[in-house]
Design a protein around this motif. Structure first.
Motif, PDB file in Angstrom:
ATOM      1  N   LEU A  24     -25.127  20.541 -11.214  1.00  7.50           N
ATOM      2  CA  LEU A  24     -25.667  19.899 -10.559  1.00  7.50           C
ATOM      3  C   LEU A  24     -25.841  20.317  -8.892  1.00  7.50           C
ATOM      4  CD1 LEU A  24     -24.714  16.129 -11.393  1.00  7.50           C
ATOM      5  CD2 LEU A  24     -26.804  17.391 -11.820  1.00  7.50           C
ATOM      6  N   GLU A  25     -26.907  20.505  -8.124  1.00  7.95           N
ATOM      7  CA  GLU A  25     -26.949  20.780  -6.676  1.00  7.95           C
ATOM      8  C   GLU A  25     -26.655  19.924  -5.827  1.00  7.95           C
ATOM      9  OE1 GLU A  25     -27.635  23.710  -6.080  1.00  7.95           O
ATOM     10  OE2 GLU A  25     -27.920  24.605  -8.080  1.00  7.95           O
ATOM     11  N   PRO A  26     -25.920  19.948  -4.829  1.00  8.31           N
ATOM     12  CA  PRO A  26     -25.622  19.250  -3.644  1.00  8.31           C
ATOM     13  C   PRO A  26     -26.521  18.127  -3.537  1.00  8.31           C
ATOM     14  CG  PRO A  26     -24.856  21.318  -3.196  1.00  8.31           C
ATOM     15  CD  PRO A  26     -25.766  21.502  -4.116  1.00  8.31           C
ATOM     16  N   TRP A  27     -28.266  18.540  -3.383  1.00 10.53           N
ATOM     17  CA  TRP A  27     -29.226  17.506  -3.092  1.00 10.53           C
ATOM     18  C   TRP A  27     -29.275  16.712  -4.498  1.00 10.53           C
ATOM     19  CZ3 TRP A  27     -33.255  17.119  -6.330  1.00 10.53           C
ATOM     20  CH2 TRP A  27     -33.676  18.240  -7.312  1.00 10.53           C
ATOM     21  N   GLN A  28     -29.082  17.283  -5.532  1.00 12.05           N
ATOM     22  CA  GLN A  28     -29.215  16.365  -6.669  1.00 12.05           C
ATOM     23  C   GLN A  28     -27.931  15.218  -6.797  1.00 12.05           C
ATOM     24  OE1 GLN A  28     -29.024  19.477  -9.694  1.00 12.05           O
ATOM     25  NE2 GLN A  28     -31.036  19.232 -10.213  1.00 12.05           N
ATOM     26  N   GLN A  29     -26.828  15.535  -6.425  1.00 11.26           N
ATOM     27  CA  GLN A  29     -25.574  14.723  -6.163  1.00 11.26           C
ATOM     28  C   GLN A  29     -25.951  13.490  -5.214  1.00 11.26           C
ATOM     29  OE1 GLN A  29     -22.521  17.437  -5.377  1.00 11.26           O
ATOM     30  NE2 GLN A  29     -21.935  17.824  -7.667  1.00 11.26           N
ATOM     31  N   ASP A  30     -26.554  14.104  -4.081  1.00 18.16           N
ATOM     32  CA  ASP A  30     -27.008  13.270  -3.066  1.00 18.16           C
ATOM     33  C   ASP A  30     -27.845  12.368  -3.578  1.00 18.16           C
ATOM     34  OD1 ASP A  30     -28.594  12.604  -0.206  1.00 18.16           O
ATOM     35  OD2 ASP A  30     -26.410  12.912  -0.032  1.00 18.16           O
ATOM     36  N   ARG A  31     -28.811  12.584  -4.342  1.00 15.13           N
ATOM     37  CA  ARG A  31     -29.982  11.929  -4.661  1.00 15.13           C
ATOM     38  C   ARG A  31     -29.540  10.671  -5.769  1.00 15.13           C
ATOM     39  NH1 ARG A  31     -33.830   9.505  -2.848  1.00 15.13           N
ATOM     40  NH2 ARG A  31     -34.456  11.468  -1.940  1.00 15.13           N
ATOM     41  N   ILE A  32     -28.413  11.233  -6.496  1.00 12.37           N
ATOM     42  CA  ILE A  32     -27.851  10.229  -7.814  1.00 12.37           C
ATOM     43  C   ILE A  32     -27.224   9.149  -6.804  1.00 12.37           C
ATOM     44  CG2 ILE A  32     -26.167  10.012  -9.225  1.00 12.37           C
ATOM     45  CD1 ILE A  32     -26.823  12.776 -10.213  1.00 12.37           C
ATOM     46  N   LEU A  33     -26.384   9.614  -5.788  1.00 15.72           N
ATOM     47  CA  LEU A  33     -25.573   8.509  -5.128  1.00 15.72           C
ATOM     48  C   LEU A  33     -26.553   7.589  -4.345  1.00 15.72           C
ATOM     49  CD1 LEU A  33     -22.804  10.723  -3.518  1.00 15.72           C
ATOM     50  CD2 LEU A  33     -22.718   9.266  -5.547  1.00 15.72           C
ATOM     51  N   LYS A  34     -27.544   8.085  -3.732  1.00 14.74           N
ATOM     52  CA  LYS A  34     -28.439   7.073  -3.127  1.00 14.74           C
ATOM     53  C   LYS A  34     -29.311   6.076  -4.103  1.00 14.74           C
ATOM     54  CE  LYS A  34     -29.636   9.599   1.427  1.00 14.74           C
ATOM     55  NZ  LYS A  34     -28.505  10.541   1.161  1.00 14.74           N
ATOM     56  N   ASN A  35     -29.558   6.538  -5.288  1.00 17.95           N
ATOM     57  CA  ASN A  35     -30.295   6.056  -6.147  1.00 17.95           C
ATOM     58  C   ASN A  35     -29.391   4.631  -6.487  1.00 17.95           C
ATOM     59  OD1 ASN A  35     -32.508   7.308  -5.913  1.00 17.95           O
ATOM     60  ND2 ASN A  35     -32.047   8.571  -7.940  1.00 17.95           N
ATOM     61  N   TYR A  36     -28.118   5.069  -6.927  1.00 15.40           N
ATOM     62  CA  TYR A  36     -27.092   3.879  -7.252  1.00 15.40           C
ATOM     63  C   TYR A  36     -26.792   2.937  -6.057  1.00 15.40           C
ATOM     64  CZ  TYR A  36     -25.940   5.467 -11.884  1.00 15.40           C
ATOM     65  OH  TYR A  36     -25.757   6.008 -13.357  1.00 15.40           O
ATOM     66  N   SER A  37     -27.026   3.496  -4.751  1.00 15.76           N
ATOM     67  CA  SER A  37     -26.647   2.550  -3.750  1.00 15.76           C
ATOM     68  C   SER A  37     -27.731   1.585  -3.506  1.00 15.76           C
ATOM     69  CB  SER A  37     -26.164   3.496  -2.415  1.00 15.76           C
ATOM     70  OG  SER A  37     -26.085   2.384  -1.327  1.00 15.76           O
ATOM     71  N   LEU A  38     -28.917   2.149  -3.679  1.00 14.34           N
ATOM     72  CA  LEU A  38     -30.293   1.179  -3.741  1.00 14.34           C
ATOM     73  C   LEU A  38     -30.045   0.280  -4.630  1.00 14.34           C
ATOM     74  CD1 LEU A  38     -32.843   3.929  -2.277  1.00 14.34           C
ATOM     75  CD2 LEU A  38     -31.629   2.146  -1.179  1.00 14.34           C
ATOM     76  N   ASP A  39     -30.029   0.656  -6.079  1.00  4.91           N
ATOM     77  CA  ASP A  39     -29.997  -0.276  -7.100  1.00  4.91           C
ATOM     78  C   ASP A  39     -28.888  -1.113  -7.278  1.00  4.91           C
ATOM     79  OD1 ASP A  39     -32.150   1.234  -8.037  1.00  4.91           O
ATOM     80  OD2 ASP A  39     -31.290   2.596  -9.183  1.00  4.91           O
TER      81      ASP A  39
END
Length: 587
Positions: free
Chosen positions: A77-92
């Motif tokens: 996983l790239e850093p931007w992918q990890q960042d996107r996963i965290l933001k998605n979970y935080s929003l959901d």
């Protein structure tokens, strides 16, 4: 034959009444105890269900956090992918205010926040349910929050997933939980820290970080870790309460449900009264039958009844004639003995009433001395730090002299209790008197977190009266307003001219007084606050009456209360009454 009939009726009546009385006593005790136990079990079920919901809420959050960690543990996983996963979970999922990926050196690799991460792996955390949880703190919205950390694989190689857990849903759940109209729930951590409280009057304890380590339910459950529930009846500053508690298994927290006994046990009390009324009705019926069956048996009882009424009317010298040596004769003799004893008790009651009067005088003395002594105490605390300030030393001297003068005047009043003296009347500058009084109370208002404002009339206001008495009445009104106002509220004191009268108005932004209680707020020992003896307003009205004025109150629930003192303005020296009235009417 008649005597045999009377004795037989008496025997039958006793045979019927005694079992009925025994049945009634057993019924009242068993029904009351059973109904009270049912109320306690019902409240306990509420606490248990709430504890289960909290446990599910936390367990679900932990499982979700582990799922996020599992997603992030995927290789490549790239850093931007990890960042996107965290933001998605935080929003959901609203329970996570922030999700951040921390490497073993403590550096943030990815975060759900727009800016920098605000969380780190807690050093003082404790393991709970496979995660590390930091102690709870209050966020900017005064809501409890904590930091959770779960390792990603081997934390020495992959690091940690750190989350800020938002407990707003827990707060709202506790706030919505009600038992009856006055029963509330609260949540306490295993260390005794309040996390949430459904009672608006007690919610400030959460904001102040107060503990519940002395709460009876917490003490009982803390003594035995194997016990999961508890139920007690106890008394605190809110009165007598019935409380239950249930432990949250995964966290060791406690869910407390408390309800005033006057509300919780109203049904058992009503059942007891109904059973008592039914038993009394049966007794009256049997006595009526006995009256018809044997008049001679009833006549002594009627004589006793007449004598009892005389005693109830205060004629304690009433006696009955003892007509026989049987049980009725003994009853008549017992009544005569009781009546004589009641005379002795009446004299004892009069003596206690005199003692109570002295007690009320002592309460009034304490009420009058509390504020001057408190002002002197506050000034003494400040003089230690500000002694080098000449202006404050002068202010300190004036304050102490003013308050000591009030204390001396109270002592003089006490010496003249047996022979009251008329109020001494002198011209009083209302504006200056109110300004000095507000300044003396301002430290106490600041300590309570209440803003105290004063607006003085641009016109000179002079009344003929006693400065001490006027200060006494206005001080009580202002102090009551400060105590009735919540933190960050406002109390405003203003003066104005109203034709021939000078008005002093005290307005607060408190919760207000119900309309049905307004007519009685000036009575002795009547108060709308949780503490205090209810003498302040009664003293204020008495003083205003002595000064020839009147006091009014108006209040709106949820907005506040206003007390207005009206005093007759003084006639200027050298001016006739008609001319003075015309001048005052135009001012």
């Amino acid at each position: 034959m008649n005597n045999i009939s009377i004795r037989f009726a008496l025997l039958m009546g006793a045979a019927a009444v005694l079992p009925l009385l025994a049945f009634g006593a057993v019924s009242i005790l068993s029904v009351g105890a059973g109904a009270e136990q049912a109320v306690i079990e019902g409240n306990l079920n509420v606490a248990i269900r709430a504890a289960e919901q909290i446990d599910q809420y936390f367990s679900g959050s932990v499982r979700l956090l582990r799922a996020v960690a599992a997603d992030l543990s995927a290789t490549g996983l790239e850093p931007w992918q990890q960042d996107r996963i965290l933001k998605n979970y935080s929003l959901d999922f609203d329970e996570f205010a922030e999700l951040s990926l921390i490497d073993p050196q403590g550096k943030t690799l990815a975060t759900s926040r727009i800016g920098d991460a605000t969380v780190s792996v807690p050093d003082d955390g404790v393991p709970v349910g496979g995660v590390t949880m930091a102690p709870f703190v209050l966020d900017d919205d005064l809501l409890p929050t904590s930091v959770l950390a779960v390792p990603i694989g081997d934390p020495e190689d992959s690091g940690w997933l750190v989350a800020r857990l938002n407990l707003e849903d827990l707060w709202l759940m506790v706030d919505r939980l009600r038992v009856g109209r006055s029963g509330f729930a609260s949540v306490v951590t295993g260390s005794g820290q309040y996390l949430a409280h459904g009672d608006p009057a007690e919610r400030q304890r959460v904001a102040r970080g107060e503990g519940a380590d002395t709460h009876p339910l917490f003490v009982q459950l803390a003594a035995s870790t194997q016990t999961t529930t508890a139920a007690l009846t106890y008394r605190d500053h809110r009165g007598e309460l019935v409380g239950v508690a249930s432990r949250v298994p995964a966290l060791g927290w406690l869910v407390l449900v408390e309800q005033p006994t006057a509300e919780a046990f109203v049904i058992p009390l009503r059942l007891r009264n109904q059973i008592g009324v039914a038993i009394l009705g049966a007794l009256v019926t049997m006595l009526s039958i006995g009256y018809v069956a044997g008049r001679r048996f009833i006549d002594p009882i009627l004589a006793l009844t007449s004598a009892l009424k005389a005693v109830a009317d205060g004629r304690l010298n009433a006696r009955v004639r003892v007509t026989s040596s049987d049980e009725l004769g003994q009853l008549e003799a017992g009544f005569n003995q009781m009546a004589g004893r009641l005379g002795d008790l009446q004299e004892d009651v009069r003596r206690k009433e005199r003692q109570a009067m002295l007690g009320r005088m002592a309460v009034g003395l304490v009420h009058d001395l509390a504020h001057p002594i408190q002002n002197i105490g506050n000034s003494c605390k400040l003089i230690v730090r500000l002694y080098d300030d000449p202006e404050y030393r002068d202010s300190f001297r004036r304050t102490v002299e003013r308050e000591l003068a009030e204390v001396q005047r109270v002592m003089q009043d006490l010496r003249h209790v047996a022979k009251p003296l008329p109020v001494e009347r002198h011209p009083i500058d209302v504006n200056q008197a109110v300004l000095d009084l507000v300044e003396s109370i301002r430290p106490e208002a600041q300590e309570a977190g209440v803003a105290l404002h004063v607006r003085l009339s641009p016109l000179p206001l002079t009344v003929d009266g006693d400065l001490f008495s006027l200060n006494r009445a206005c001080r009580n009104l202002i102090i009551n307003a400060v105590e009735a106002t919540q933190v960050e509220g406002t109390v405003t004191v203003l003066t104005r001219a109203e034709g021939r009268e000078a008005a002093i108005e005290v307005t607060d932004t408190g919760s207000g007084i119900p309309a049905e209680r307004l007519p009685s707020v000036f009575d002795d020992f009547v108060t709308t606050k949780r503490r205090g003896l209810g003498l302040g307003l009664a003293i204020a009205r008495t003083v205003v009456d002595q000064l020839g004025g009147r006091i009014e109150v108006r209040s709106v629930l949820g907005q506040g209360t206003t007390f207005t003192v009206h005093l007759v303005r003084a006639i200027p020296a050298g001016v006739g009454s008609d001319e003075a009235s015309e001048q005052l009417a135009h001012r």
